[in-house]
Every structure is written in C-alpha cells, then in structure tokens.
Design a protein around this motif. Structure first.
Motif, PDB file in Angstrom:
ATOM      1  N   ARG A 295       6.143 -63.891   1.542  1.00  0.00           N
ATOM      2  CA  ARG A 295       6.674 -64.543   1.645  1.00  0.00           C
ATOM      3  C   ARG A 295       6.550 -66.008   2.321  1.00  0.00           C
ATOM      4  NH1 ARG A 295      11.660 -61.827   2.197  1.00  0.00           N
ATOM      5  NH2 ARG A 295      11.452 -62.263   4.425  1.00  0.00           N
ATOM      6  N   LEU A 296       6.364 -65.542   4.139  1.00  0.00           N
ATOM      7  CA  LEU A 296       6.030 -66.489   4.858  1.00  0.00           C
ATOM      8  C   LEU A 296       4.354 -67.149   4.367  1.00  0.00           C
ATOM      9  CD1 LEU A 296       6.709 -64.125   8.271  1.00  0.00           C
ATOM     10  CD2 LEU A 296       8.030 -66.307   7.736  1.00  0.00           C
ATOM     11  N   ASP A 301       3.920 -74.429   7.006  1.00  0.00           N
ATOM     12  CA  ASP A 301       3.499 -74.668   8.409  1.00  0.00           C
ATOM     13  C   ASP A 301       3.245 -74.127   9.270  1.00  0.00           C
ATOM     14  OD1 ASP A 301       5.482 -72.873   9.963  1.00  0.00           O
ATOM     15  OD2 ASP A 301       6.800 -73.324   7.739  1.00  0.00           O
ATOM     16  N   GLU A 302       2.899 -74.183  10.700  1.00  0.00           N
ATOM     17  CA  GLU A 302       2.140 -73.927  11.801  1.00  0.00           C
ATOM     18  C   GLU A 302       3.145 -72.650  12.436  1.00  0.00           C
ATOM     19  OE1 GLU A 302      -0.935 -72.418  13.581  1.00  0.00           O
ATOM     20  OE2 GLU A 302      -1.056 -74.816  12.646  1.00  0.00           O
ATOM     21  N   ASP A 303       4.065 -72.954  12.330  1.00  0.00           N
ATOM     22  CA  ASP A 303       4.651 -71.693  12.910  1.00  0.00           C
ATOM     23  C   ASP A 303       4.720 -69.960  11.533  1.00  0.00           C
ATOM     24  OD1 ASP A 303       6.657 -70.222  14.273  1.00  0.00           O
ATOM     25  OD2 ASP A 303       7.682 -69.972  12.355  1.00  0.00           O
ATOM     26  N   ALA A 304       4.909 -70.250  10.557  1.00  0.00           N
ATOM     27  CA  ALA A 304       4.588 -69.599   9.269  1.00  0.00           C
ATOM     28  C   ALA A 304       3.196 -68.757   9.293  1.00  0.00           C
ATOM     29  CB  ALA A 304       5.054 -69.689   7.929  1.00  0.00           C
TER      30      ALA A 304
END
Length: 594
Positions: A295-296, A301-304
């Motif tokens: 899922r991630l 995005d950088e956080d994921a």
C-alpha cells in the motif's frame, strides 16, 4: 445465495447454520492442507536435505517444495472460502432477523403478505374509520358504511360513495410500515449477497498443480478481497475499547478457527492489539507486513518511500533466523511510522524490558540499523545473567524530530499508549512473577516519566532506567511509581542532552548559545530542559557508571556521547549495567551524582 433477484421468501427460509456448516467443511480442508504442508516441510524436506547430497536429491527437494506450496495455497484459499461463508452468515443474520420480526407482526395483526412483498390489512367499515372523509372540492361529506376493499402497499382504496377518495383505515399505516421494513431487509440482504458472491467468485484456482509466484500474488489479492468484504463481520467483536486483560480473555475464548480468520484474513485488526499473545501478534504482523508495504509503495512521496525502505529491511531481518528470535509486535504507517519489535519471547521470558526511543526517532533506515540493535545488544547482555530475558523496542508514538520543536505534547500523547502496551505485557506474560523493566532514552525518558505520572503508574513496572535524559517531568525519583532505589540513571558527562539548558536559559541565549556557555565554562545546575536533572543528587535515583564520551565542541563529538549507552563496542560498562538491571542482577557499577 442466488443469482436471481432475492425474494423475501428466500431470505426467510435461508438456513444460516447450513452456511456455517459449509464453512466448517472448508475449514477442515484448510486445516488438513496446513498439516500436510508441515509434514512435507519438517518430516520430508528437512530430513532429505540433512541426509542426502546428490542431483536426484536436489530434484526431489524441488518437487517437495512445489508440493508444499500447493498445500499452502490450498490452506489459504480454503480458509478464505470459510471466512467468506462465515461472514455471509453473520452479516445476513441481521436483515433476516428484521424480516422475520416484520412477518411476525403481520401475522399477529392478521395482515396478508403477498408474493411481491406488498401487505394487505383487514377491510375497514364506517365503524372503524377514524373520521369523516374529505370530499373533493364541490362535493358533500359522506361516511362509508359498506365494506371497503383491503388496501395493498402503494395502492389507493377508493370509497364506494366517493370514487378517488382514500378512507382513513387505521391499519393502512401499519401495513405500509411492515411492507417498507420487508423491502429494506430484502435490499440489505441482496447487497450483502452481492458483495460476498463477488468475493467468492475470485476464489478459483487455475488448472494444473504448479503454484507460481503469480499464483501466490493472486492469493494475496484474494485475501484482500475477502478482508474488504468481511470487514464488518471480522471487526464486529474485536474489543478495541477494552483493557488488555479483557482482550486477552476474548482471544483465549476464541476457537482456533476464529483465531486463524483474524491472523490470516484480518491481521491488521489484532496485530497491534495489546493483550493478544506475542506469538499471535507476530504472526498477524508478519502477514500484514507485505500488505502495508504494497500500500505504501503505491504512494509517491518521500515519507512513504522512507517507511517502505525501513519495512522491507525489517522484513529481511525477519526472514533470517536469529538468536534470540525476533517477534513483530506492531507495525503501522501513522505519523512518523510505528514498529514494536522484541528480541526473545516477551510472554515466556521472566525478564522483559521495553525501551522507548527518543529525539529524532522515526521508521527509517537508522531505526532498523541502530535502534533495533540497542534492543538486541540489551537482550544478549541480559541473557548472560539470565537466559529467560527478552528486550523490546517500542516505537508506538511520534518522537519530536528536532530540539527546536521539542515540547511535552508528544510525550503526553505517547504515554497512554505505552501504558496500555505495558498492561498488555503484564497480561500475557506466563510467569508467576515477571520482572518488567522500563527504559527511556533521550526524549523517550520524558515519555516514560509522563506515563509514570498517570493514575496507577506504569503497569507491571519493577525497574525504570533513564538514559541520556533531558528531564522526565518530575523532580524526584520517588514520583515515578516505583521505589527510588529501583530508578536507575545513565548520564554521560559529555552528553549534551543530559545538560540541555532549562527553557529559561534557552529563551535568553538560544540553543547554541546556551550549549556553548555551559560546555566552554563547565557551568551546570540541577535544572535542565524538562525539570530536575535525573543524574543529580536532588533527584535521588541510582546513577550507574557510563563512559564520558567525546566532548560535543572541544572534541567535535557533537551528540556521539548521547547515542552509545546501549553499545558494548563503545561503552561496555554502560551496556553491562543495563543488562544486569534488565536481568534482575543488580550488582552494577555506580558513580557519584552530579
């Protein structure tokens, strides 16, 4: 239930125990397949690998691995059919109950329910009419004395005296209400039936005996589909609002079939539930880990990307054998990421420590590389004194990421979650008198101190270790819920966090100015950022010996002294003292208070 439009008669006559019985049959096949897989892996594959070395043996091992995958696939898919059937029976039970209740009321009132779901009530006479009927404009009023035809759902029942008028039959509203309830029950059941039919239609294996990677990926998609469909059924009884002790009682009361449904189909519902045994949480979270990664990975995005990288490295660690073994007690994507990992079984070990990391900690590469190693070093050290020891890293909250934004809010939010986790350890530990050690490092010590101030203190805590602490929110060790002789402090002389200036000093000179002033002139006092210095005599804890570490400015050591308490290669004395306390061996090396 049926491919055609669902009727109220079919819903009424549906025998839910038969659906559940069919689910039990699929469960037996699933369980037998799992048993066969274990037999292939342990009794056949392992023995062949240990005793034979030849090309024919390698070929046989390949066929056995293929057979094992087939049994695993059968186990998974048959288990999903079981869950779907059980979920269908559970979910459709409510609309069936509502339907039967409406039918019973119709029978009591002697109303007729027709094949199409319309409802007739007894005929009305003038004596049963509630009042005179309003005639259309230009007509006189009149009362009907002749019998009236029974009205049906949606039909007009004209007066014989005044065609087009609808008599006020007192039973009409009741008939309409019953008809509406029948229609709603049938619509609800039809919607449930459609969802489960779609999920069940996915559970079809391709022809042949070869279970490939694509087949296993398809099984993962099947699991997600059933999880989505049966979510209400699976989540209905999960005691999220109960205490860890009550959750353990709930889990212990489930059948093995019910537990397997949660572990295999809805692992996210129980993997992070404090009070569930460690072995079950570990299995659930290992099952959930690839789902979370997938899922991630779909988020750009950088956080994921940071979290995916860390989770994959955790997955790699879990795939390798380790001593002591790893237990994945929790994972999540919320905030800066969540990960709760034990080295050693915290339910069977007599000595268990739970370490709260601090400033700058998040679910990233550094967490996997360095933070986890701290727990691993702790348990290896403790097991030198008592083999029955386990150590946990608890990243169950968001630690502040920078000194400039460091306040008490993160600790306030993290403390209740930590206490619930500790209550869970206390509930699931199988020893008569377990020895639980709380460890707070850096900002994590404030989280520990905040947890200790809550009503009842930290559940089960026998000892508290504070490392590299900027203060814990209390001024005396005795305020932490245990005897002050059981509060231990490690504070390196050159750890800048342990001498972090008070908020008043920071306001006057700023973070850098305050550090330079204190470090250059060796000006220190008992008051630091979050209260009294835990290493001070005024605080009253037992200060154990640690290495001084490099000086932040003069040795260009920066924060190095803050990060080496657990590491035997850098601070053998500190690591050994921590290990002794965790194991219940209190013959530690001490040093004077500041």
């Amino acid at each position: 239930m049926t491919g055609a439009a669902l009727t109220w008669q079919q819903l009424r006559d549906l025998r839910l125990p038969e659906l559940e019985g069919a689910g039990d049959g699929w469960n037996e096949v699933s369980g037998q397949s799992d048993g066969d897989r274990v037999q292939v892996d342990r009794a056949m594959t392992a023995r062949l690998r240990d005793t034979q070395e030849s090309e024919s043996a390698e070929a046989a091992l390949g066929r056995l691995q293929r057979l094992s995958r087939n049994f695993q696939y059968l186990h998974t898919e048959c288990g999903l059919v079981r869950t779907a059937l059980n979920g269908l029976a559970a979910d459709v039970a409510e609309p069936q109950r509502r339907l039967k209740q409406a039918l019973e009321e119709a029978a009591e009132l002697e109303f007729a329910v027709h094949v199409d779901g319309s409802v007739s009530c007894p005929a009305a006479t003038a004596d049963t009419l509630t009042g005179p009927q309003e005639a259309p404009a230009g007509r006189a009023r009149g009362s009907a004395r002749l019998p009236l035809e029974p009205p049906r759902l949606g039909e007009k029942s004209p007066s014989p005296l005044h065609p087009g008028l609808e008599p006020l039959n007192p039973n009409a509203a009741k008939a309409q209400d019953i008809a509406d309830r029948i229609a709603r029950a049938v619509r609800s059941a039809a919607e449930i039936d459609g969802r489960y039919a779609k999920a069940l239609s996915r559970l079809r294996a391709a022809k042949g005996l070869d279970v490939t990677e694509a087949t296993l990926e398809d099984a993962a998609r099947d699991t997600a589909a059933v999880r989505s469909t049966a979510g209400m059924y699976l989540g209905r009884d999960v005691p999220e609002d109960k205490s860890p002790a009550e959750r353990k009682e709930w889990w212990d009361g489930l059948t093995e079939e019910q537990r397997q449904e949660y572990l295999n189909v809805a692992p996210d519902l129980v993997g992070g539930l404090d009070g569930i045994p460690a072995v079950a949480r570990d299995e659930a979270n290992r099952n959930y880990l690839p789902v979370l990664i997938d899922r991630l990975a779909g988020q750009d995005d950088e956080d994921a990307r940071m979290k995916v990288d860390a989770l994959r490295k955790i997955e790699e660690k879990l795939s390798k054998s380790s001593h002591p073994p790893m237990f994945l007690l929790g994972i999540g994507e919320e905030g800066n990421g969540r990960a709760i990992i034990a080295y050693g079984n915290p339910d069977t070990s007599r000595n268990v420590s739970a370490y709260v990391p601090g400033l700058g900690t998040k679910l990233d590469d550094e967490f996997v590389r360095d933070t986890l190693k701290r727990a691993e070093d702790t348990v290896k050290g403790a097991q030198r004194y008592d083999k029955s020891s386990a150590a946990i890293v608890w990243l169950g909250y968001d630690a502040p990421q920078d000194v400039d934004v460091m306040g008490t809010a993160d600790a306030d939010r993290g403390a209740p979650a930590y206490n619930k986790f500790m209550a869970g350890l206390e509930a699931t530990n199988e020893n008569k008198d377990p020895h639980l050690t709380v460890i707070g490092h850096s900002y994590g010590s404030l989280t520990v101190g905040t947890a200790a101030k809550q009503s009842g203190g930290i559940p089960g805590a026998d000892d508290i270790i504070l490392l590299g602490s900027p203060g814990v929110g209390v001024d005396k060790a005795g305020e932490l819920g245990v005897d002050r002789s059981r509060v231990f402090v490690g504070a390196a002389e050159n750890d800048p966090v342990t001498t972090l200036p008070s908020k008043g000093e920071m306001a006057l000179a700023g973070p850098l100015g305050s550090f330079v002033h204190r470090d250059a002139f060796d000006l220190r006092n008992d008051d630091i950022y979050f209260g009294k210095d835990p290493a001070s005599e005024a605080f009253g804890a037992r200060r154990f010996k640690v290495d001084e570490g490099p000086r932040p400015l003069l040795d260009l050591g920066a924060f190095d002294a803050h990060s080496q308490y657990f590491t035997p290669e850098k601070d053998r004395v500190s690591a050994d003292n921590i290990a002794r306390i965790v194991s219940g061996e209190y013959d530690i090396k001490t040093e004077d208070h500041r």
